[in-house]
Structures are given as C-alpha cells and as structure tokens.
Design a protein around this motif. Structure first.
Motif, short mmCIF file in Angstrom:
data_model
loop_
_atom_site.label_atom_id
_atom_site.label_comp_id
_atom_site.label_asym_id
_atom_site.label_seq_id
_atom_site.Cartn_x
_atom_site.Cartn_y
_atom_site.Cartn_z
N ARG A 12 128.94 126.04 77.64
CA ARG A 12 128.67 126.56 76.31
C ARG A 12 127.31 127.25 76.27
N ASP A 13 127.07 128.03 75.21
CA ASP A 13 125.76 128.62 75.00
C ASP A 13 124.72 127.50 74.89
N VAL A 39 135.12 132.62 75.96
CA VAL A 39 134.65 133.44 74.84
C VAL A 39 135.70 134.45 74.39
N VAL A 72 138.35 132.47 72.37
CA VAL A 72 137.86 131.91 71.11
C VAL A 72 137.51 133.01 70.10
N MET A 73 136.93 134.09 70.58
CA MET A 73 136.48 135.15 69.69
C MET A 73 137.54 136.20 69.43
N ASP A 94 126.46 134.71 69.96
CA ASP A 94 126.12 133.29 70.09
C ASP A 94 126.21 132.57 68.75
N SER A 134 129.78 132.03 67.94
CA SER A 134 130.35 131.01 68.81
C SER A 134 129.91 129.61 68.39
N ARG A 146 132.09 127.54 66.20
CA ARG A 146 133.46 127.27 66.67
C ARG A 146 133.45 126.25 67.82
N TYR A 148 136.09 125.99 71.17
CA TYR A 148 135.63 126.03 72.56
C TYR A 148 136.04 124.77 73.32
#
Length: 273
Positions: free
Chosen positions: A56-57, A121, A124-125, A187, A190, A193, A197
């Motif tokens: 993850r970020d 990503v 999810v996006m 970011d 994200s 969410r 993820y």
C-alpha cells in the motif's frame, strides 16, 4: 551460499518495540557488505535477478529500495519505476511494457511497483475492467514461470502496513516539504479505499502466490526492521559466494616535475555554510 545471520530478536513485533537506529545501522552495514559480495558474484557468474516490491501507499517500498541499493553499483542494481502508460502502451498487451526491463546476465532489476499494478491500483481505481483483472490474474503464474525458466531468480515482496501507521506516515508527508511530492491526488483517493485494496490484495495472493513464484510478506510497521528482514531474506535466496580478489593498494603518484599551479586571477570558491 549466503549464510543465515542473526539480526533483531525474535518474538511479537509489538512486544519488541521499534528497532533502535544504532542497532539498525550496525546490522545494515553488515548486510551492505554481503550485498557487495552478492553483486560481484552476480557479475562474475552472469546471474539474473528480478525483485518486485509491492504494498500500500506508505508501506515503505521506497525506503527499502534505497537501503538495498545505496552501497551497490547502479550498473548492476537497476531500479525500474514506470510512469503511467502512454497511449501506445495502453494499446499493447498489458505485460509487454514490463518485459524489456527484465534483467540480462549480471543484473539485478528492482521493480518499484510492477505488473501487479493491474491487480491493485488499476483494479481499485477503475482503470481497467473486472474482466481484464481476471485475465491478468489467470495469466501471471504462467508468465512468471516462463521468466523463471529463462534463468531469472524472481523474488516478490509485499510490505504490509497497518491502517494506523499508514495514516501517520501520510499525515507526516503533508507537513514535510521533503516528502510532499510523495502524496499525489491518486494517493489521497486510494487512502479512502482501504478495504477495496484489502480485497484486491487477497485475490492477488490467492491467484499468484505459487510454488515457483511465492510472495514473501514483511511487516513494515517498523520500517527499519522491515528493511533488514527483506535484505537478509533476499541474500538467503540467492546462492552466492565471495569472489576472490587481490588486496587493493594505492599506487605511488607521479612526481611533480616542472608542473606549477597556475595563479588564477579569479577563483569562484563556493562557501555557503
């Protein structure tokens, strides 16, 4: 063969607490020595190594890659961090843009995010369809098998961070002028969410954690400990030996002879601190 080394004490990470910087630097120095030995072996024997970092970020991928590469040659250790695909690349087979970056003999290629963008990503996006995600997850094990069969040592690391620690790190970026560039609009989207993820990660592991290309997971809530664990694990999975070399000794410098230092009228000497 890389020898297993003793690092931080075993046990529950929460009970151990964060690794002290002094201990971290001592252990990291030892690992850097081993990485140089491994580097020379890779060059000598024409080994091909591909290392994938995902998470993850804010999980600490960048810091881990920096710790891994800061004392080795960029001619051997090459970091690949691809930007968003252009129109031409979008029209290609999805994995096509990654394949040219795979290692040749004597190289260690590190992917700071990889083809697994599609499982994370992009899914999810909403940058790809569910059908494309399923096709990707179905195809990847065979592609990775082909990569390994070509002689590449493929290592896949997932850095796992908690919700609370991710929040702390992302908030710290907002206040730090050195890190604000790490916090993109993507970011921020994200961040909201988290469980999307989580589902994407779970599906990715289920489909691509294979016997020939398994995922190795590092708890990155303690970044220092995670870096040591990952580097140590990587060394243990690459069969290397120290390459014999002659002891280095500086030669004598030539004599000055008739050379004279010029008397420049102006010298631009920079002294700002």
């Amino acid at each position: 063969m890389a020898k297993e080394k003793k690092h931080a004490p075993k046990g529950n990470p929460e009970e151990r607490g964060k690794l002290k910087n002094k201990v971290y630097l001592e252990q990291l120095r030892q690992l850097h020595v081993e990485l140089v030995k491994m580097q020379e072996w890779v060059k000598e024997k024409g080994i091909k190594v591909c290392v994938i970092f995902e998470g993850r970020d804010g999980a600490g991928k960048g810091g881990t890659i920096k710790a891994l590469t800061e004392r080795v040659s960029p001619r051997v250790f090459r970091v690949v961090a691809l930007p968003a695909p252009n129109d031409r690349e979008k029209s290609q087979m999805y994995l096509q843009r990654y394949l040219p970056h795979l290692p040749a003999a004597g190289e260690v290629v590190i992917f700071d995010r990889s083809w697994y963008n599609r499982a994370g990503v992009e899914r999810v996006m909403g940058f790809c369809s569910q059908e494309q995600v399923e096709g990707f997850l179905d195809a990847v094990p065979a592609v990775e098998r082909a990569i390994i069969d070509s002689g590449v040592i493929l290592l896949k690391y997932w850095l796992e961070v908690s919700e609370e620690e991710q929040t702390r790190r992302l908030e710290a970026r907002i206040e730090d002028g050195r890190k604000i560039w790490k916090l993109s609009p993507m970011d921020l989207k994200s961040y909201s969410r988290w469980y999307d993820y989580s589902r994407a990660r779970d599906d990715m592991f289920k489909a691509t954690d294979t016997g020939h290309a398994p995922w190795f997971v590092a708890d990155s809530n303690d970044k220092r400990r995670a870096r040591l664990n990952i580097i140590s694990d990587l060394l243990s999975r690459i069969p290397y030996k120290e390459v014999p070399r002659e002891k280095v000794k500086l030669p004598k410098r030539q004599k000055k002879g008739d050379y004279r230092e010029p008397n420049y009228q102006f010298k631009r000497v920079i002294e700002r601190f």
